[in-house]
Design a protein around this motif. Structure first.
Motif, mmCIF file in Angstrom:
data_model
loop_
_atom_site.group_PDB
_atom_site.id
_atom_site.type_symbol
_atom_site.label_atom_id
_atom_site.label_comp_id
_atom_site.label_asym_id
_atom_site.label_seq_id
_atom_site.Cartn_x
_atom_site.Cartn_y
_atom_site.Cartn_z
ATOM 1 N N LYS A 237 30.245 33.546 44.680
ATOM 2 C CA LYS A 237 30.714 32.881 45.904
ATOM 3 C C LYS A 237 32.044 33.468 46.366
ATOM 4 O O LYS A 237 32.285 33.616 47.577
ATOM 5 N N GLU A 238 32.909 33.820 45.417
ATOM 6 C CA GLU A 238 34.178 34.445 45.772
ATOM 7 C C GLU A 238 33.952 35.769 46.492
ATOM 8 O O GLU A 238 34.629 36.081 47.493
ATOM 9 N N VAL A 239 32.999 36.553 46.016
ATOM 10 C CA VAL A 239 32.682 37.827 46.667
ATOM 11 C C VAL A 239 32.149 37.584 48.072
ATOM 12 O O VAL A 239 32.579 38.239 49.046
ATOM 13 N N GLU A 240 31.224 36.650 48.212
ATOM 14 C CA GLU A 240 30.641 36.347 49.524
ATOM 15 C C GLU A 240 31.704 35.856 50.499
ATOM 16 O O GLU A 240 31.724 36.270 51.674
ATOM 17 N N ASP A 241 32.598 34.989 50.032
ATOM 18 C CA ASP A 241 33.651 34.451 50.908
ATOM 19 C C ASP A 241 34.637 35.543 51.321
ATOM 20 O O ASP A 241 35.149 35.541 52.450
ATOM 21 N N CYS A 242 34.911 36.471 50.413
ATOM 22 C CA CYS A 242 35.831 37.557 50.741
ATOM 23 C C CYS A 242 35.224 38.482 51.798
ATOM 24 O O CYS A 242 35.919 38.915 52.730
ATOM 25 N N PRO A 250 36.129 41.690 47.102
ATOM 26 C CA PRO A 250 37.505 41.452 46.619
ATOM 27 C C PRO A 250 38.155 42.670 45.974
ATOM 28 O O PRO A 250 39.297 43.020 46.315
ATOM 29 N N VAL A 251 37.474 43.327 45.041
ATOM 30 C CA VAL A 251 38.075 44.476 44.375
ATOM 31 C C VAL A 251 38.251 45.629 45.353
ATOM 32 O O VAL A 251 39.274 46.331 45.353
ATOM 33 N N GLU A 252 37.278 45.813 46.218
ATOM 34 C CA GLU A 252 37.381 46.850 47.249
ATOM 35 C C GLU A 252 38.606 46.609 48.120
ATOM 36 O O GLU A 252 39.400 47.532 48.387
ATOM 37 N N TRP A 253 38.784 45.357 48.572
ATOM 38 C CA TRP A 253 39.932 45.032 49.428
ATOM 39 C C TRP A 253 41.238 45.279 48.680
ATOM 40 O O TRP A 253 42.187 45.866 49.228
ATOM 41 N N LEU A 254 41.321 44.832 47.434
ATOM 42 C CA LEU A 254 42.560 44.969 46.675
ATOM 43 C C LEU A 254 42.922 46.431 46.483
ATOM 44 O O LEU A 254 44.086 46.830 46.670
ATOM 45 N N LEU A 255 41.957 47.247 46.135
ATOM 46 C CA LEU A 255 42.237 48.666 45.920
ATOM 47 C C LEU A 255 42.636 49.373 47.205
ATOM 48 O O LEU A 255 43.440 50.321 47.189
ATOM 49 N N ASP A 256 42.086 48.923 48.328
ATOM 50 C CA ASP A 256 42.418 49.524 49.616
ATOM 51 C C ASP A 256 43.780 49.072 50.138
ATOM 52 O O ASP A 256 44.454 49.822 50.859
ATOM 53 N N THR A 270 34.405 40.700 37.358
ATOM 54 C CA THR A 270 33.018 40.629 36.881
ATOM 55 C C THR A 270 32.040 41.268 37.854
ATOM 56 O O THR A 270 31.160 42.038 37.458
ATOM 57 N N HIS A 271 32.198 40.938 39.135
ATOM 58 C CA HIS A 271 31.194 41.330 40.123
ATOM 59 C C HIS A 271 31.715 42.504 40.941
ATOM 60 O O HIS A 271 32.333 42.341 41.997
ATOM 61 N N MET A 272 31.453 43.710 40.433
ATOM 62 C CA MET A 272 31.893 44.935 41.086
ATOM 63 C C MET A 272 30.710 45.865 41.288
ATOM 64 O O MET A 272 29.783 45.897 40.476
ATOM 65 N N THR A 273 30.770 46.637 42.347
ATOM 66 C CA THR A 273 29.802 47.716 42.537
ATOM 67 C C THR A 273 30.167 48.874 41.612
ATOM 68 O O THR A 273 31.243 48.908 41.010
ATOM 69 N N GLU A 274 29.278 49.857 41.528
ATOM 70 C CA GLU A 274 29.587 51.037 40.714
ATOM 71 C C GLU A 274 30.824 51.757 41.247
ATOM 72 O O GLU A 274 31.672 52.217 40.466
ATOM 73 N N ALA A 275 30.942 51.837 42.557
ATOM 74 C CA ALA A 275 32.105 52.516 43.128
ATOM 75 C C ALA A 275 33.395 51.761 42.797
ATOM 76 O O ALA A 275 34.417 52.380 42.460
ATOM 77 N N GLU A 276 33.366 50.432 42.888
ATOM 78 C CA GLU A 276 34.550 49.640 42.551
ATOM 79 C C GLU A 276 34.905 49.805 41.080
ATOM 80 O O GLU A 276 36.085 49.935 40.727
ATOM 81 N N THR A 277 33.901 49.813 40.226
ATOM 82 C CA THR A 277 34.145 49.945 38.791
ATOM 83 C C THR A 277 34.848 51.253 38.489
ATOM 84 O O THR A 277 35.824 51.299 37.723
ATOM 85 N N VAL A 286 44.246 47.561 33.996
ATOM 86 C CA VAL A 286 43.495 47.005 32.872
ATOM 87 C C VAL A 286 42.542 45.935 33.378
ATOM 88 O O VAL A 286 42.912 45.108 34.227
ATOM 89 N N ALA A 287 41.329 45.937 32.871
ATOM 90 C CA ALA A 287 40.398 44.839 33.125
ATOM 91 C C ALA A 287 40.651 43.757 32.088
ATOM 92 O O ALA A 287 40.539 44.005 30.889
ATOM 93 N N GLY A 288 41.025 42.572 32.548
ATOM 94 C CA GLY A 288 41.313 41.454 31.656
ATOM 95 C C GLY A 288 40.052 40.636 31.426
ATOM 96 O O GLY A 288 39.700 39.803 32.266
ATOM 97 N N LEU A 289 39.377 40.860 30.318
ATOM 98 C CA LEU A 289 38.086 40.233 30.051
ATOM 99 C C LEU A 289 38.269 39.005 29.160
ATOM 100 O O LEU A 289 39.024 39.049 28.185
ATOM 101 N N CYS A 290 37.556 37.942 29.487
ATOM 102 C CA CYS A 290 37.647 36.674 28.760
ATOM 103 C C CYS A 290 36.229 36.218 28.439
ATOM 104 O O CYS A 290 35.704 35.285 29.066
ATOM 105 N N PRO A 291 35.556 36.902 27.504
ATOM 106 C CA PRO A 291 34.118 36.722 27.330
ATOM 107 C C PRO A 291 33.690 35.294 27.025
ATOM 108 O O PRO A 291 32.646 34.845 27.521
ATOM 109 N N VAL A 292 34.439 34.558 26.203
ATOM 110 C CA VAL A 292 34.033 33.191 25.874
ATOM 111 C C VAL A 292 34.088 32.314 27.110
ATOM 112 O O VAL A 292 33.149 31.563 27.415
ATOM 113 N N THR A 293 35.173 32.375 27.856
ATOM 114 C CA THR A 293 35.289 31.571 29.070
ATOM 115 C C THR A 293 34.281 32.009 30.115
ATOM 116 O O THR A 293 33.653 31.177 30.787
#
Length: 451
Positions: A237-242, A250-256, A270-277, A286-293
């Motif tokens: 939903k965050e991606v759709e709203d952005c 979101p990641v595309e916008w931030l990097l740009d 979490t939700h990135m395209t291959e290009a964003e990744t 750094v990617a801050g990953l929180c797998p349990v949460t």
């Protein structure tokens, strides 16, 4: 001065035998390999660096296990957030300090040495500022000092409820600041952190939902040379709203639109395209990953193989703090990759140990994200831990780290932070007094919640 002799130790170049480490003034003074123990040395079977925990919301430890009842419809991150807001609105400063001290004690017992506290519970319950605008930051710092964990304090700037500067909702009233109040909070937080051994200060724009582009640009200089952390692309939903707001993800916008580099930590991503990744990896962030949460909230699965192939770095954090376990964060990270790709040993390099790869990457990425340094080598902070392998004495050193991450029988024994022993035989040295205060705080909070 402390001298540790380890039968095996994880050094920057891998596992070494018969290692003697001299600790002095909170740092590692010298490291010798292939030497015998000397009288007076503290002897351990396996020594390795303790790991940074790059993302925590301390107050959420109070609601661990209390949001697992299904509502009348489908539950999601957003329904969980409503429960979290209710808890956030009920906590006094004394509650926050007691809960944070318990949490930080548990982190140390789990093998974490430093915490990145993504701190956004700023104001009184009605949303007004405390007489001391940094009251809650003071409590976080006091809890870290009591437990003995190193602190990277990340005061959060939170101003809006949605993309485009939407007005905050009532449940967010304790989080909200304008730019002037946030600058004052950062000024006071700098003084707080300066009193802590190894304390580090950074900034944390909460998310692209919670800040405008102008605000994001305005707060970055307040970090000075410190880290910059932001939640990003956690939910679909965050991606759709952005996209609806900006036409970009979101990641595309931030990097740009922002100068993302090695000082940045993108939480979840979490939700990135291959290009964003690929672009995040190439940026040095750094990617801050929180797998349990992320599993608990149903966020999704990070694309680790492509990110790592592109040179990316990651660290791990406990985020909502529903469970404090270094091995579980690492295990779930790897298992999520296996489930998504129908494969095994995804994060390890060819021919390499998966447990070793996970620990080394979490160590290096976590330290970068929190503005610290790590590793068993001269000049580095003496942030160390040893493994209890008494239940599996037959294991070779090469298999111990895999066993720690993926199996039972290997636990945390002793933990030092800046040369001070904070846990021994798997138990924090001040567990009884910290836990007693936590139990009293929780009894009071739950009475308020049900009263």
């Amino acid at each position: 001065m402390t001298v540790i002799h380890a039968e095996n130790a994880l050094l920057p170049n891998g596992i070494a035998r018969d290692v003697r480490v001299l600790l002095s003034g909170g740092h590692i003074d010298s490291v010798e390999m292939g030497v015998a123990a000397q009288p007076g040395d503290e002897r351990h079977r396996f020594l390795l660096p303790a790991i940074p925990n790059l993302h925590s919301h301390a107050f959420q430890r109070a609601m661990a296990g209390l949001a697992e009842t299904r509502g009348p419809g489908d539950d999601s991150f957003w329904s969980w957030r409503a429960v979290m807001y209710r808890f956030a609105l009920s906590m006094e400063p004394d509650h926050v300090e007691a809960v944070a001290a318990q949490l930080y004690m548990e982190m140390l017992e789990a093998g974490f040495c430093r915490v990145g506290e993504f701190h956004y519970l700023h104001h009184d319950k009605d949303g007004t500022a405390y007489a001391n605008p940094a009251e809650m930051a003071e409590r976080i710092a006091a809890a870290s000092a009591e437990a003995g964990i190193a602190l990277t304090l990340l005061p959060v700037f939170y101003a809006h409820s949605g993309f485009g500067g939407s007005a905050p909702i009532e449940g967010q009233r304790r989080f909200i600041n304008d730019l002037d109040r946030y600058a004052s909070l950062m000024e006071r937080s700098a003084k707080i952190v300066a009193r802590l051994p190894g304390g580090i200060l950074g900034v944390a724009p909460h998310s692209l939902r919670a800040v405008t582009p102008q605000e994001l640009a305005a707060i970055q200089p307040l970090a000075q040379d410190g880290p910059i952390h932001i939640h990003i692309a956690e939910q679909v939903k965050e991606v759709e709203d952005c996209i609806a707001w900006s036409g970009a993800r979101p990641v595309e916008w931030l990097l740009d639109c922002a100068p993302v580099d090695g000082r940045w930590c993108l939480i979840h991503a979490t939700h990135m395209t291959e290009a964003e990744t690929r672009r995040v990896a190439e940026s040095g962030a750094v990617a801050g990953l929180c797998p349990v949460t992320e599993a608990n909230l149903g966020d999704g699965v990070f694309s680790a193989p492509l990110f790592l192939q592109s040179g990316g770095r990651f660290g791990v954090g406990s985020d909502s703090n529903i469970l404090i376990s270094l091995s579980e964060e690492l295990r779930l990270l790897e298992y999520s990759q296996r489930l998504a790709r129908h494969s095994r040993n995804v994060i390890a390099p060819p021919g390499g140990s998966t447990g070793l790869a996970l620990l080394q990457r979490a160590l290096e990425g976590g330290a970068q994200a929190l503005g610290s340094t790590c590793g068993i080598e001269p000049g580095k902070p003496a942030d160390l831990m040893t493994l209890d392998i008494s239940e599996v004495p037959w294991l070779s050193a090469e298999h111990l780290l895999d066993h720690f991450v993926f199996a039972s029988g290997v636990g945390i024994d002793t933990v030092w932070v800046r040369g001070r022993k904070q846990a021994e035989h798997g138990r924090h040295i001040r567990r009884d007094q910290i836990s007693a205060r936590f139990r009293a705080a929780m009894s009071d909070l739950l009475a308020r919640d049900t009263g």
